[in-house]
Design a protein around this motif. Sequence first.
Motif, mmCIF file in Angstrom:
data_model
loop_
_atom_site.group_PDB
_atom_site.id
_atom_site.type_symbol
_atom_site.label_atom_id
_atom_site.label_comp_id
_atom_site.label_asym_id
_atom_site.label_seq_id
_atom_site.Cartn_x
_atom_site.Cartn_y
_atom_site.Cartn_z
ATOM 1 N N UNK A 67 0.849 -1.203 0.000
ATOM 2 C CA UNK A 67 0.000 0.000 0.000
ATOM 3 C C UNK A 67 0.879 1.246 0.000
ATOM 4 N N UNK A 68 0.545 2.207 -0.818
ATOM 5 C CA UNK A 68 1.338 3.435 -0.886
ATOM 6 C C UNK A 68 1.215 4.228 0.401
ATOM 7 N N UNK A 69 2.329 4.830 0.802
ATOM 8 C CA UNK A 69 2.351 5.641 2.016
ATOM 9 C C UNK A 69 2.515 7.093 1.613
ATOM 10 N N UNK A 70 1.720 8.012 2.152
ATOM 11 C CA UNK A 70 1.822 9.412 1.750
ATOM 12 C C UNK A 70 3.161 10.020 2.098
ATOM 13 N N UNK A 71 3.513 11.078 1.380
ATOM 14 C CA UNK A 71 4.760 11.783 1.640
ATOM 15 C C UNK A 71 4.688 12.609 2.902
ATOM 16 N N UNK A 72 5.742 13.432 3.159
ATOM 17 C CA UNK A 72 5.777 14.220 4.384
ATOM 18 C C UNK A 72 4.527 15.071 4.541
ATOM 19 N N UNK A 73 3.979 15.050 5.722
ATOM 20 C CA UNK A 73 2.773 15.830 5.982
ATOM 21 C C UNK A 73 3.101 17.312 6.002
ATOM 22 N N UNK A 90 0.179 2.728 10.529
ATOM 23 C CA UNK A 90 -0.908 2.119 9.760
ATOM 24 C C UNK A 90 -1.802 1.268 10.652
ATOM 25 N N UNK A 91 -3.120 1.426 10.483
ATOM 26 C CA UNK A 91 -4.063 0.592 11.200
ATOM 27 C C UNK A 91 -4.449 1.067 12.579
ATOM 28 N N UNK A 92 -3.928 2.221 13.009
ATOM 29 C CA UNK A 92 -4.306 2.736 14.325
ATOM 30 C C UNK A 92 -5.736 3.279 14.273
ATOM 31 N N UNK A 93 -6.451 3.258 15.399
ATOM 32 C CA UNK A 93 -7.837 3.758 15.405
ATOM 33 C C UNK A 93 -7.903 5.245 15.116
ATOM 34 N N UNK A 126 -0.635 4.620 24.260
ATOM 35 C CA UNK A 126 -2.044 4.242 24.432
ATOM 36 C C UNK A 126 -2.209 2.743 24.164
ATOM 37 N N UNK A 127 -3.021 2.047 24.979
ATOM 38 C CA UNK A 127 -3.202 0.599 24.772
ATOM 39 C C UNK A 127 -3.830 0.234 23.440
ATOM 40 N N UNK A 128 -4.460 1.205 22.749
ATOM 41 C CA UNK A 128 -4.980 0.958 21.403
ATOM 42 C C UNK A 128 -4.054 1.537 20.339
ATOM 43 N N UNK A 129 -2.923 2.084 20.765
ATOM 44 C CA UNK A 129 -1.984 2.685 19.830
ATOM 45 C C UNK A 129 -0.862 1.726 19.471
ATOM 46 N N UNK A 130 0.368 2.247 19.491
ATOM 47 C CA UNK A 130 1.515 1.426 19.127
ATOM 48 C C UNK A 130 1.961 0.496 20.243
ATOM 49 N N UNK A 131 1.520 0.751 21.476
ATOM 50 C CA UNK A 131 2.021 -0.007 22.629
ATOM 51 C C UNK A 131 1.952 -1.521 22.439
ATOM 52 N N UNK A 132 0.820 -2.090 21.973
ATOM 53 C CA UNK A 132 0.783 -3.552 21.814
ATOM 54 C C UNK A 132 1.747 -4.071 20.750
ATOM 55 N N UNK A 133 2.197 -3.191 19.860
ATOM 56 C CA UNK A 133 3.104 -3.615 18.789
ATOM 57 C C UNK A 133 4.571 -3.530 19.219
ATOM 58 N N UNK A 142 11.934 -1.778 19.477
ATOM 59 C CA UNK A 142 11.614 -2.975 18.701
ATOM 60 C C UNK A 142 10.104 -2.990 18.523
ATOM 61 N N UNK A 143 9.663 -2.934 17.272
ATOM 62 C CA UNK A 143 8.239 -2.782 16.990
ATOM 63 C C UNK A 143 7.834 -3.688 15.838
ATOM 64 N N UNK A 144 6.629 -4.228 15.926
ATOM 65 C CA UNK A 144 6.147 -5.105 14.880
ATOM 66 C C UNK A 144 5.416 -4.345 13.785
ATOM 67 N N UNK A 145 5.579 -4.817 12.544
ATOM 68 C CA UNK A 145 4.836 -4.267 11.421
ATOM 69 C C UNK A 145 4.564 -5.376 10.416
ATOM 70 N N UNK A 146 3.289 -5.648 10.190
ATOM 71 C CA UNK A 146 2.866 -6.632 9.194
ATOM 72 C C UNK A 146 3.560 -7.979 9.413
#
Length: 284
Positions: free
Chosen positions: A1-7, A145-148, A164-171, A235-239
């Motif tokens: 999936x394409x990721x947008x450039x700098x915001x 990607x995939x955050x609420x 946040x427990x719904x953010x990156x923390x579980x990853x 150390x973080x998980x992605x896909x």
Amino acid sequence: MAVPGPAPIPVPASTPASAPASSVGPLLRDWRRRRRISQLDLALRADSSARHISFVETGRSRPSEEMVLRLAEHLDVPVRERNALLLAAGYAPRYTETTLDDPAMDVLREGLTELLRAYEPYPAVIVDGTYTVVAANRGIALLMEGLPEHLLAPPLNVMRITLHPEGLAPRILNLPEWRGHLLDQMKRQLALSRSPALRELYDEVAAYPVPPSGSLTPADGAPCPVLPGFALPLRIGHDGHALSFLSTIATFNTPMDVTVAELAMETFLPADPATAKYLASVTT
């Protein structure tokens, strides 16, 4: 999936200057005690005398504008708080606070955007003094990607998104260590700042429930590499892959504007070849 450039760089919510005390003396005494410096040591550093420092702190002597700024420099007082000291001493603020959408900031905004773009495919983000996101590149967008939606609604805050427990923390695969690092970082900043907004943010994120850390293989499926022992990696998980990063934080040297003084750019350098290879493959 394409990721947008700098915001594009929006205007961060400004924090009002600290309310001045009835005189500058108690404020200076508070900063000196925070730094654990004696009146004599401060006097020697500022080319003054312990007697004069004592008189200033007790209100028996009104310091000159130059002396206020000199003491603030040796006490490592943040730029925003130096204005508060000047106001408390009866002087006009010395440092401006220019919003980032001001035409005077055009060159700065363009430069920061180029820095973010140049660092790709590795993640990089620019935040203000309360960790509100000013701008981010495609590497950061990839990790989020995939955050609420409620965590991605403006204004984005990196501490809130990360812990946040719904953010990156579980990853985050080494969450206890990384969470402790972030909270210690905020504590150190609080020791340098009298920001109620920062204190409120710290109290919020420190109270978040801590989800369990995940467990993934490295990005190339090989055995987990030995990570460098000279710095704590993220150390973080992605896909389904385990990515490892070392982070650095850069700020402006000798800023003369409150907004600029509170900007910080955090960059994430791959801590192993597999992470670098994976990022290159998913952002091209």
